[in-house]
Write a protein that holds these residues in place. Structure first.
Motif, PDB file in Angstrom:
ATOM      1  N   THR A 137     -51.730 -23.172  26.292  1.00  0.00           N
ATOM      2  CA  THR A 137     -51.505 -24.569  26.659  1.00  0.00           C
ATOM      3  C   THR A 137     -52.102 -25.456  25.583  1.00  0.00           C
ATOM      4  OG1 THR A 137     -51.578 -24.060  29.023  1.00  0.00           O
ATOM      5  CG2 THR A 137     -51.918 -26.355  28.395  1.00  0.00           C
ATOM      6  N   VAL A 138     -51.296 -26.349  25.036  1.00  0.00           N
ATOM      7  CA  VAL A 138     -51.775 -27.246  23.976  1.00  0.00           C
ATOM      8  C   VAL A 138     -51.688 -28.689  24.455  1.00  0.00           C
ATOM      9  CG1 VAL A 138     -51.142 -25.673  22.122  1.00  0.00           C
ATOM     10  CG2 VAL A 138     -49.470 -27.336  22.924  1.00  0.00           C
ATOM     11  N   LYS A 139     -52.628 -29.504  23.969  1.00  0.00           N
ATOM     12  CA  LYS A 139     -52.650 -30.925  24.308  1.00  0.00           C
ATOM     13  C   LYS A 139     -52.488 -31.740  23.040  1.00  0.00           C
ATOM     14  CE  LYS A 139     -55.505 -30.670  28.495  1.00  0.00           C
ATOM     15  NZ  LYS A 139     -56.730 -31.155  29.172  1.00  0.00           N
ATOM     16  N   ALA A 140     -51.541 -32.653  23.071  1.00  0.00           N
ATOM     17  CA  ALA A 140     -51.320 -33.553  21.937  1.00  0.00           C
ATOM     18  C   ALA A 140     -52.101 -34.839  22.168  1.00  0.00           C
ATOM     19  CB  ALA A 140     -49.832 -33.864  21.786  1.00  0.00           C
ATOM     20  N   THR A 141     -52.472 -35.503  21.083  1.00  0.00           N
ATOM     21  CA  THR A 141     -53.217 -36.758  21.180  1.00  0.00           C
ATOM     22  C   THR A 141     -52.361 -37.819  21.867  1.00  0.00           C
ATOM     23  OG1 THR A 141     -54.314 -36.195  19.097  1.00  0.00           O
ATOM     24  CG2 THR A 141     -54.524 -38.466  19.866  1.00  0.00           C
ATOM     25  N   ALA A 142     -52.927 -38.444  22.877  1.00  0.00           N
ATOM     26  CA  ALA A 142     -52.153 -39.353  23.720  1.00  0.00           C
ATOM     27  C   ALA A 142     -51.732 -40.637  23.005  1.00  0.00           C
ATOM     28  CB  ALA A 142     -52.949 -39.699  24.978  1.00  0.00           C
ATOM     29  N   ASP A 143     -52.483 -41.044  21.984  1.00  0.00           N
ATOM     30  CA  ASP A 143     -52.170 -42.326  21.333  1.00  0.00           C
ATOM     31  C   ASP A 143     -51.314 -42.171  20.083  1.00  0.00           C
ATOM     32  OD1 ASP A 143     -54.116 -41.086  19.904  1.00  0.00           O
ATOM     33  OD2 ASP A 143     -55.413 -42.845  19.657  1.00  0.00           O
ATOM     34  N   HIS A 144     -50.710 -40.973  19.912  1.00  0.00           N
ATOM     35  CA  HIS A 144     -49.793 -40.768  18.801  1.00  0.00           C
ATOM     36  C   HIS A 144     -48.471 -40.204  19.318  1.00  0.00           C
ATOM     37  CE1 HIS A 144     -53.625 -40.847  16.573  1.00  0.00           C
ATOM     38  NE2 HIS A 144     -52.895 -41.262  15.565  1.00  0.00           N
ATOM     39  N   VAL A 145     -47.410 -40.436  18.552  1.00  0.00           N
ATOM     40  CA  VAL A 145     -46.114 -39.889  18.922  1.00  0.00           C
ATOM     41  C   VAL A 145     -46.190 -38.364  18.888  1.00  0.00           C
ATOM     42  CG1 VAL A 145     -45.272 -40.004  16.551  1.00  0.00           C
ATOM     43  CG2 VAL A 145     -43.642 -39.919  18.426  1.00  0.00           C
TER      44      VAL A 145
END
Length: 312
Positions: A137-145
């Motif tokens: 499971t990976v999480k992307a930075t919320a404030d970037h596309v």
């Protein structure tokens, strides 16, 4: 709310099924809107086809002579410019998408999420690692596309029946001059595309030679199937590498996969684990392929295939 831009894959004026699979992945986000961008020399025809995919709000048709060939360095600046205002940019995890999307991510200054196979949240996804033996499971930075490639083998095609508006768009992006199209060498075939085919017949080292591979082609033609191959068959020179199925080849999910003379190395199994029904034909009863096959037949392929073709 999420707004998703899907980059359409197309060839010779026809939309690839991978685009509808990307739309399915986008729908899993429950976004505010899903738009598709079609980049081509003349995007009108493909854009009209993309507009029929259910759940699509708009289709952006970017017609530019520079887009005649799918060159990542030419398409990426345009996609990057269009990405403004979107929270997610999706492309298929096919040869096309693996070439283009990293360039888009680099231009936008964000890391890419590769082989997205499940959506856990707006910025949380599942993807395979270690040749598909583990899921992370990976999480992307919320404030970037979020720039991601969609594992097409893990998603169904979105339904047809949509009527999205098609908008002709001009993109003011500076296109590079140091990268240009020189030529394309590709085999000609009337068979279905390997990555989107519903039925696939693959041959392995057990086929024995390039000449013997004709028996695989005959069965595939009888079934209306695409042709694939194991890495061993490609390395031996039986077929060109664009037919390779597996971790370092193509990841596919046909409804029917027939493996002929393929032992079933983990590298190959990675490419077919999402197939609907797997049929294995091998003279070695202990071949690993039988552990994953739904239907297995122990026998000499040179005896079995002519009988099977005759029966069909």
């Amino acid at each position: 709310m999420s707004k998703v831009l899907v980059v359409a894959e197309h060839l010779d004026g026809k939309l690839n099924a991978s685009t509808a699979k990307c739309v399915s992945a986008a729908q899993a986000l429950s976004p505010e809107s899903i738009d598709i961008v079609v980049l081509a020399a003349d995007a009108a025809g493909v854009a009209a086809e993309a507009g029929k995919i259910s759940g699509v709000a708009r289709v952006l048709a970017v017609s530019n002579p520079a887009n005649e060939r799918a060159i990542a360095q030419v398409l990426a600046p345009q996609v990057g410019k269009l990405a403004e205002g979107y929270s997610h940019v999706f492309g298929p995890s096919t040869t096309f998408g693996k070439d283009l999307m990293p360039c888009v991510a680099a231009l936008l200054g964000v890391p890419q999420v590769s082989d997205l196979m499940a959506v856990e949240g707006s910025h949380e996804f599942k993807r395979p690692i270690y040749a598909g033996n583990a899921i992370v499971t990976v999480k992307a930075t919320a404030d970037h596309v979020v720039v991601a490639t969609v594992r097409t083998a893990s998603w169904p095609e979105a339904a047809q029946g949509g009527s999205a508006a098609v908008e002709a768009v001009t993109v003011g992006a500076a296109l590079p001059t140091h990268t240009r199209f020189v030529g394309l060498a590709a085999g000609k075939s009337d068979r279905p595309d390997l990555q989107s085919a519903k039925r696939v017949v693959s041959g392995g080292r057990g086929v024995g030679s390039k000449e013997n591979f004709e028996i695989i082609y005959k069965l595939a033609d009888r079934l209306g199937a695409a042709v694939g191959a194991s890495r061993a068959a490609v390395d031996a020179g039986y077929v060109p590498n664009e037919l390779q199925v597996g971790q370092t080849g193509k990841i596919i999910a046909p409804e029917l996969y027939v493996a002929v003379g393929i032992s079933g190395a983990i590298q190959h199994l990675t490419g077919i684990k999402d197939a609907g029904t797997i049929v294995a034909i091998n003279k070695d009863a202990d071949a690993p392929i039988f552990e994953v096959a739904d239907i297995g037949l122990v026998g000499d392929l040179f005896n079995v295939l002519p009988e099977l073709e005759s029966a069909l």
